[in-house]
Design an enzyme around this catalytic site. Structure first.
Site, mmCIF file in Angstrom:
data_model
loop_
_atom_site.group_PDB
_atom_site.id
_atom_site.type_symbol
_atom_site.label_atom_id
_atom_site.label_comp_id
_atom_site.label_asym_id
_atom_site.label_seq_id
_atom_site.Cartn_x
_atom_site.Cartn_y
_atom_site.Cartn_z
ATOM 1 N N LYS A 1 21.650 7.381 31.277
ATOM 2 C CA LYS A 1 22.958 6.976 31.804
ATOM 3 C C LYS A 1 24.000 8.003 31.357
ATOM 4 C CE LYS A 1 22.053 2.473 33.083
ATOM 5 N NZ LYS A 1 22.003 2.035 34.499
ATOM 6 N N HIS B 1 12.278 -5.205 31.727
ATOM 7 C CA HIS B 1 13.603 -4.656 32.022
ATOM 8 C C HIS B 1 14.530 -4.863 30.826
ATOM 9 C CE1 HIS B 1 17.575 -4.850 34.365
ATOM 10 N NE2 HIS B 1 17.154 -3.606 34.488
ATOM 11 N N ARG B 2 15.013 -3.751 30.263
ATOM 12 C CA ARG B 2 15.828 -3.786 29.036
ATOM 13 C C ARG B 2 15.065 -4.553 27.941
ATOM 14 N NH1 ARG B 2 21.619 -5.296 32.082
ATOM 15 N NH2 ARG B 2 21.182 -4.020 33.915
ATOM 16 N N ASP C 1 17.945 1.671 28.690
ATOM 17 C CA ASP C 1 18.998 2.594 29.123
ATOM 18 C C ASP C 1 19.528 3.357 27.914
ATOM 19 O OD1 ASP C 1 19.272 1.187 31.856
ATOM 20 O OD2 ASP C 1 19.551 -0.428 30.401
ATOM 21 N N HIS D 1 23.194 -0.504 27.992
ATOM 22 C CA HIS D 1 23.305 -0.346 29.453
ATOM 23 C C HIS D 1 24.694 0.079 29.917
ATOM 24 C CE1 HIS D 1 24.013 -1.721 33.593
ATOM 25 N NE2 HIS D 1 22.758 -1.341 33.805
ATOM 26 N N GLU E 1 15.810 5.286 30.942
ATOM 27 C CA GLU E 1 16.784 5.520 32.015
ATOM 28 C C GLU E 1 18.011 6.219 31.437
ATOM 29 O OE1 GLU E 1 18.229 2.143 34.362
ATOM 30 O OE2 GLU E 1 19.805 3.473 35.106
ATOM 31 N N ASP F 1 13.132 -9.157 33.956
ATOM 32 C CA ASP F 1 13.680 -9.641 32.690
ATOM 33 C C ASP F 1 12.703 -10.623 32.022
ATOM 34 O OD1 ASP F 1 16.067 -8.237 33.068
ATOM 35 O OD2 ASP F 1 16.965 -9.884 34.223
ATOM 36 N N GLU G 1 11.349 -0.683 30.080
ATOM 37 C CA GLU G 1 12.497 0.117 30.535
ATOM 38 C C GLU G 1 13.684 -0.142 29.628
ATOM 39 O OE1 GLU G 1 16.302 0.608 32.988
ATOM 40 O OE2 GLU G 1 15.558 -1.141 31.924
HETATM 41 O O1 G3P Z 1 15.657 1.332 36.034
HETATM 42 C C1 G3P Z 1 15.724 0.122 36.712
HETATM 43 C C2 G3P Z 1 17.029 -0.580 36.487
HETATM 44 O O2 G3P Z 1 17.229 -0.712 35.109
HETATM 45 C C3 G3P Z 1 18.182 0.154 37.098
HETATM 46 O O3 G3P Z 1 19.379 -0.555 37.058
HETATM 47 O O4 G3P Z 1 21.557 -1.177 36.156
HETATM 48 O O5 G3P Z 1 19.526 -2.324 35.324
HETATM 49 O O6 G3P Z 1 19.983 0.032 34.673
HETATM 50 P P1 G3P Z 1 20.139 -1.023 35.739
HETATM 51 MG MG MG Z 2 18.177 0.385 33.508
#
Ligand code: G3P
Ligand code: MG
Length: 223
Positions: free
Chosen positions: A102, A6-7, A35, A48, A100, A220, A33
């Protein structure tokens, strides 16, 4: 279960930075993943929040900041905010990427970069999964690149999720891990979608997700 960084590996390194992506690769994440959104000069940058405050030493909106200014900021441990091109160059097909989207009007510039990496850098369509809470952007992206997999993002899964997911010919349903239980996961599976949950950071939650049949978790801590 598929482990999705995540990120990058945001529990270890500053989120959405090259250092974080390298860490996720090192820790064995199979998918990463991150953003993306537009900055003022039109480049696709990897960050993000819509504002700069939380993750950098800058202030203001990303969409009102030129790339030259974005690049001067410290995103943590001396890292810069990377562009989408820089992140794809770094990951270089070592993992699948979940981009992702945004904000608005991001589908077209993101699709252009992805097409370029497929045409010129040997990336395959299957190396990408595109997701967004902004389903209009997913429809716009699908029109441009119908062969790329789509993950429909939700905070809470609505009863009519399949209307959107089937119209997008989606690959996966991605949602907050608190919105899943065995019944919902079974229902989503019966409709032919994978199920991915964010953000799962404890062993207890990970085991719970495994038990109810999740296909993958965003974490994470990919280790
Ligand atoms: O894509 C999963 C997750 O990243 C979505 O929420 O706010 O962390 O971008 P957020
Ligand atoms: Mg995300």
């Amino acid at each position: 279960m598929l482990i999705i960084g995540h990120r990058g590996a945001a529990g270890h390194e500053p989120e959405n930075t090259i250092q974080s992506f390298n860490k996720a690769i090192e820790l064995g994440a199979k998918m990463i993943e991150f953003d993306v959104q537009l900055c003022k000069s039109g480049e696709v940058v990897v960050i993000h929040d819509f504002t700069l405050e939380r993750t950098t030493n800058g202030t203001g909106l990303v969409i009102e900041t030129l790339l030259t200014e974005v690049k001067k900021l410290d995103a943590g441990k001396g890292q810069q905010i990377p562009t989408l091109d820089e992140v794809l160059d770094t990951i270089d097909k070592k993992t699948v990427v979940n981009i992702e989207l945004k904000g608005k009007a991001i589908a077209q510039p993101a699709a252009k970069i992805i097409s370029n990496f497929i045409e010129n850098n040997n990336w395959q369509t299957y190396d990408f999964l595109i997701s967004s809470f902004n389903h209009d952007e997913l429809f716009a992206f699908k029109k441009l690149m119908p062969e790329i997999r789509i993950g429909v993002l939700y905070e809470d899964i609505p009863n009519n999720f399949n209307e959107t997911a089937s119209a997008l010919n989606a690959y996966s349903i991605n949602a907050d891990f608190n919105s899943f239980n065995k019944k919902i996961v079974t229902q989503i599976h019966s409709m032919g979608y994978k199920v991915y949950a964010y953000t799962v950071n404890t062993k207890e939650d990970r085991l719970k997700m495994k038990k109810i049949g999740l296909d993958g978790i965003f974490t994470d801590f990919p280790d």
